[in-house]
Design an enzyme around this catalytic site. Structure first.
Site, short mmCIF file in Angstrom:
data_model
loop_
_atom_site.label_atom_id
_atom_site.label_comp_id
_atom_site.label_asym_id
_atom_site.label_seq_id
_atom_site.Cartn_x
_atom_site.Cartn_y
_atom_site.Cartn_z
N ARG A 1 0.88 -1.18 0.00
CA ARG A 1 0.00 0.00 0.00
C ARG A 1 0.90 1.22 0.00
NH1 ARG A 1 -5.25 1.40 3.62
NH2 ARG A 1 -6.05 -0.07 2.10
N HIS B 1 -7.51 0.70 -6.22
CA HIS B 1 -7.65 -0.17 -5.03
C HIS B 1 -8.35 -1.47 -5.50
CE1 HIS B 1 -7.77 -1.42 -1.01
NE2 HIS B 1 -8.57 -0.54 -0.46
N GLN C 1 -10.18 -4.03 -3.05
CA GLN C 1 -11.46 -3.52 -2.54
C GLN C 1 -12.57 -3.77 -3.56
OE1 GLN C 1 -12.21 -1.67 0.51
NE2 GLN C 1 -14.22 -2.29 -0.24
N ASP D 1 -17.35 7.20 -1.05
CA ASP D 1 -16.08 7.06 -0.32
C ASP D 1 -15.77 8.42 0.28
OD1 ASP D 1 -13.60 6.20 0.61
OD2 ASP D 1 -12.61 6.34 -1.34
N CYS E 1 -16.40 1.79 1.03
CA CYS E 1 -15.23 0.94 1.32
C CYS E 1 -14.77 1.06 2.76
CB CYS E 1 -14.10 1.30 0.36
SG CYS E 1 -13.56 3.00 0.49
N ARG F 1 -13.80 -8.58 2.15
CA ARG F 1 -12.38 -8.36 1.85
C ARG F 1 -11.58 -9.61 2.23
NH1 ARG F 1 -10.36 -3.22 1.86
NH2 ARG F 1 -8.52 -4.24 1.02
N1 CP Z 1 -11.22 -0.09 2.75
C1 CP Z 1 -9.94 -0.19 3.13
O1 CP Z 1 -9.03 -0.50 2.35
O2 CP Z 1 -9.75 0.04 4.45
P1 CP Z 1 -8.37 0.22 5.20
O3 CP Z 1 -7.79 1.53 4.78
O4 CP Z 1 -8.74 0.21 6.66
O5 CP Z 1 -7.45 -0.92 4.85
N1 NVA Z 2 -10.00 6.63 -1.15
C1 NVA Z 2 -9.59 6.20 0.18
C2 NVA Z 2 -9.78 4.75 0.34
C3 NVA Z 2 -9.43 4.22 1.71
C4 NVA Z 2 -9.60 2.73 1.81
C5 NVA Z 2 -8.14 6.59 0.38
O1 NVA Z 2 -7.33 6.41 -0.53
O2 NVA Z 2 -7.82 7.07 1.47
#
Ligand code: CP
Ligand code: NVA
Length: 307
Positions: A102, A129, A132, A224, A264, A292
């Site tokens: 990530r 993502h 997700q 989101d 999400c 997930r």
């Molecule tokens: N939705 C999601 O990816 O959550 P986190 O940021 O908690 O991993």
């Molecule tokens: N769009 C959000 C998703 C978090 C899971 C971010 O990137 O912070």
């Protein structure tokens, strides 16, 4: 499947096989049947951004599959002190069986995958993502027992979730309407690709700045956060710019009466969604979060288990 960097790289058959395996693993988990499909395998998990769901579900998933995982905060490994991605990939390939990452730049994830010789899974970048949205497609299919011909409406920021929905929906025959404020549109290259894929799969992509028309007759309403990780400095401006893009009961009333609400998570009640919607009867956000785990176990089995 060698890596999972973007849903756009999956064939329709791979996508459908992931959905089927997820269903099987979820069912088997529910009856307590244990698998050790990844016995002796180790997954490295590089995180340059915060996470609750992704971190915990991957770690738990690896454990349930008989494997092991290592949490590698980017601040604590040498990557955070300037060691190159390429050297990191080559070294980690000598110890591990797979890596999830990530981070901010999609290019860094691609470089990690290209430089090492073990599978790499994109656990979120600024652009995409995929884990997700694969899990979300499973949640939608679990609810409606099909994907083709449904309509998803995404309201809010044209961010990593929206970009991955463009890939995921167009590949699955799902109609997708995205409504963002002006200046917050999805990546134009991804929109173009999704429009082409949608044509092949007999569905439509609709891009606008009009939440009310986007949600009309939708089966799924998705939103989101307005302020993704790394954009915190823009928070106040975004709250002003996203005025009118909140998912509330008034907006939900334009969707089909059986419509479900997805997010999400993490969610910010009172901003992108009201409490009555996210905590109401149409909301599936916690099933969505649970899925997930099951989808990522399927991804791990496919990539690390040679299935
Ligand atoms: N939705 C999601 O990816 O959550 P986190 O940021 O908690 O991993
Ligand atoms: N769009 C959000 C998703 C978090 C899971 C971010 O990137 O912070």
């Amino acid at each position: 499947m060698k890596n999972l960097l973007s849903i756009s790289h999956l064939t329709k058959e791979e996508l459908s096989s992931l959905l089927n395996l997820t269903k099987k693993l979820k069912y088997e988990n529910s009856i307590g049947r244990k698998h050790h499909l990844l016995k002796g395998k180790t997954l490295g998990m590089i995180f340059s951004k915060s996470s609750t769901r992704t971190r915990v579900s991957f770690e738990t998933g690896m454990y349930q599959l008989g494997g092991h995982s290592l949490f590698l905060s980017a601040d604590d490994i040498q990557l955070g002190r300037g060691e190159s991605i390429s050297d990191t990939a080559k070294v980690l390939s000598r110890y591990l069986d797979g890596i999830i990452i990530r981070t901010f730049s999609q290019d860094d994830v691609v470089e990690l995958a290209d430089s090492g010789n073990i599978p790499v899974i994109n656990a979120l970048t600024d652009l995409l993502h995929p884990c997700q949205v694969l899990a979300d497609l499973f949640t939608v299919k679990e609810t409606f027992h099909k994907l083709e011909g449904l309509k998803v409406a995404y309201i809010g920021d044209g961010n990593n979730i929206a970009n991955s929905l463009l890939y995921g929906c167009s590949k699955s025959g799902v109609n997708l309407s995205v409504a963002t404020p002006a200046g917050y549109e999805c990546n134009p290259e991804i929109v173009k690709q999704a429009e082409e894929t949608a044509k092949e799969n007999h569905c439509q992509i609709n891009i606008s700045n009009h939440p009310q028309s986007a949600v009309k007759d939708a089966d799924v309403i998705y939103t989101d956060t307005w302020t993704s990780m790394g954009m915190e400095e823009e928070k106040e401006k975004r709250i002003r710019d996203f005025d009118g893009f909140q998912v509330n009961s008034q907006l939900m009333s334009h969707a089909k009466s059986h419509a479900i609400f997805l997010h999400c998570l993490p969610a910010y009640r009172g901003y992108e969604v009201t409490e009555d919607v996210i905590d109401g009867p149409q909301s599936k956000v916690f099933d969505q979060a649970e899925n997930r785990l099951h989808m990522q176990k399927a991804i791990l089995v496919k990539l690390l288990g040679g299935k």
